[in-house]
Design a protein around this motif. Structure first.
Motif, short mmCIF file in Angstrom:
data_model
loop_
_atom_site.label_atom_id
_atom_site.label_comp_id
_atom_site.label_asym_id
_atom_site.label_seq_id
_atom_site.Cartn_x
_atom_site.Cartn_y
_atom_site.Cartn_z
N ASN A 18 -27.21 -35.17 46.17
CA ASN A 18 -26.79 -36.37 45.83
C ASN A 18 -26.02 -36.56 44.55
OD1 ASN A 18 -27.84 -38.41 48.05
ND2 ASN A 18 -29.33 -36.73 47.81
N GLY A 19 -25.78 -35.56 43.80
CA GLY A 19 -25.31 -35.50 42.43
C GLY A 19 -25.74 -36.33 41.28
N VAL A 20 -27.08 -35.96 41.39
CA VAL A 20 -28.14 -37.05 40.27
C VAL A 20 -28.75 -36.06 39.47
CG1 VAL A 20 -28.33 -39.22 41.90
CG2 VAL A 20 -30.08 -37.38 41.89
N GLU A 21 -29.01 -36.65 38.57
CA GLU A 21 -29.94 -35.74 37.31
C GLU A 21 -31.15 -35.55 37.57
OE1 GLU A 21 -29.21 -36.73 33.26
OE2 GLU A 21 -27.06 -37.60 33.59
N ILE A 22 -31.86 -34.61 37.26
CA ILE A 22 -33.06 -34.25 37.44
C ILE A 22 -34.00 -34.04 36.17
CG2 ILE A 22 -33.02 -31.85 37.80
CD1 ILE A 22 -34.69 -31.77 40.22
N TRP A 68 -33.58 -33.42 30.88
CA TRP A 68 -32.92 -34.00 31.80
C TRP A 68 -31.51 -33.07 32.10
CZ3 TRP A 68 -33.91 -37.76 35.29
CH2 TRP A 68 -34.98 -38.78 34.92
N GLY A 69 -31.09 -32.83 33.50
CA GLY A 69 -29.96 -31.76 33.76
C GLY A 69 -29.27 -32.15 35.05
N SER A 70 -28.52 -31.70 35.40
CA SER A 70 -27.69 -31.56 36.73
C SER A 70 -27.92 -30.23 37.34
CB SER A 70 -26.02 -31.87 36.54
OG SER A 70 -25.86 -33.30 35.60
N VAL A 71 -28.14 -30.36 38.56
CA VAL A 71 -28.20 -29.26 39.29
C VAL A 71 -26.91 -28.72 39.54
CG1 VAL A 71 -29.11 -27.90 41.41
CG2 VAL A 71 -30.54 -29.85 40.25
N THR A 72 -26.39 -27.47 38.99
CA THR A 72 -25.00 -27.18 39.12
C THR A 72 -24.66 -25.90 40.28
OG1 THR A 72 -25.19 -25.72 37.42
CG2 THR A 72 -24.26 -27.99 37.12
N GLU A 73 -25.92 -25.49 40.92
CA GLU A 73 -26.05 -24.25 41.66
C GLU A 73 -27.15 -24.51 42.21
OE1 GLU A 73 -27.06 -20.49 43.46
OE2 GLU A 73 -27.96 -21.04 41.70
N CYS A 74 -27.19 -24.19 43.72
CA CYS A 74 -28.36 -24.38 44.48
C CYS A 74 -28.07 -23.39 45.88
CB CYS A 74 -28.74 -25.82 44.83
SG CYS A 74 -30.21 -26.04 45.86
N SER A 75 -28.66 -22.49 46.04
CA SER A 75 -28.32 -21.53 47.27
C SER A 75 -29.55 -20.95 47.71
CB SER A 75 -27.19 -20.60 46.78
OG SER A 75 -27.89 -19.80 45.66
N ILE A 76 -29.44 -20.63 49.16
CA ILE A 76 -30.38 -19.88 49.76
C ILE A 76 -30.01 -18.59 50.40
CG2 ILE A 76 -29.91 -21.12 52.02
CD1 ILE A 76 -33.08 -21.24 52.52
N GLU A 77 -30.80 -17.71 50.38
CA GLU A 77 -30.35 -16.30 50.76
C GLU A 77 -31.69 -15.95 51.71
OE1 GLU A 77 -29.99 -11.96 49.25
OE2 GLU A 77 -29.32 -13.51 47.85
N ALA A 78 -31.28 -15.60 53.04
CA ALA A 78 -32.25 -15.48 53.87
C ALA A 78 -31.85 -13.96 54.69
CB ALA A 78 -32.25 -16.63 55.11
N PRO A 79 -32.03 -13.01 53.98
CA PRO A 79 -31.75 -11.69 54.65
C PRO A 79 -32.68 -11.41 55.87
CG PRO A 79 -33.00 -11.31 52.56
CD PRO A 79 -32.61 -12.78 52.88
#
Length: 154
Positions: A97-101, A116-127
């Motif tokens: 949602n492009g909101v600060e956390i 307070w910050g912005s989430v600039t990377e969020c990923s999932i890895e599922a090997p």
């Protein structure tokens, strides 16, 4: 006769363990924060840096003079995926949602770094041969506040 105590090693190390540094996000409100730890944490980093300003001139004897400029901070996280994890869900929501956390890293002695910050990377890895993990980067917006154990946030 049963043993009731053992001697304490006088050469114990004063190092702290990384497992005791935990990242949490505020899933409550500004007035009533609810700090939800991100579950399954494996690696948590708090990075602080400053831009490098060159203050060198002809009179510095050929040596570079560096001053600290604008400061910044970030928190990075790698975690095993825990389904229905409020902390991880909040990070994903903030990214989508492009909101600060509002986030914090708590030290084992109870000291906290919060901001307070912005989430600039969020990923999932599922090997196919390992557990699923998430990773995230939160880049700070504004100052990082240090709250000592037992003190209230301002």
């Amino acid at each position: 006769m049963s043993i009731t105590s053992l001697p304490i090693n006088p050469n114990k190390a004063s190092a702290t363990l990384g497992k005791d540094y935990l990242l949490s996000v505020n899933t409550g409100t500004n007035d009533v924060p609810v700090w939800s730890q991100v579950g399954g944490q494996r690696n948590t980093s708090l990075n602080k840096s400053a831009e490098e300003i060159d203050g060198s001139d002809k009179t510095t004897g050929g040596w570079k003079i560096t001053k600290a400029g604008l400061r910044s901070w970030s928190m990075e996280l790698e975690s095993v995926v825990v389904l229905d994890d409020k902390g991880a869900d909040a990070i994903d929501y903030a990214f989508e949602n492009g909101v600060e956390i509002n986030c914090r890293v708590e030290y084992p002695n109870g000291n906290v770094f919060e901001g307070w910050g912005s989430v600039t990377e969020c990923s999932i890895e599922a090997p196919h041969d390992d557990v699923a993990t998430i990773s995230a980067t939160i880049n700070g917006n504004g100052p990082l506040q240090k709250i000592k154990a037992g003190e209230a946030a301002e």
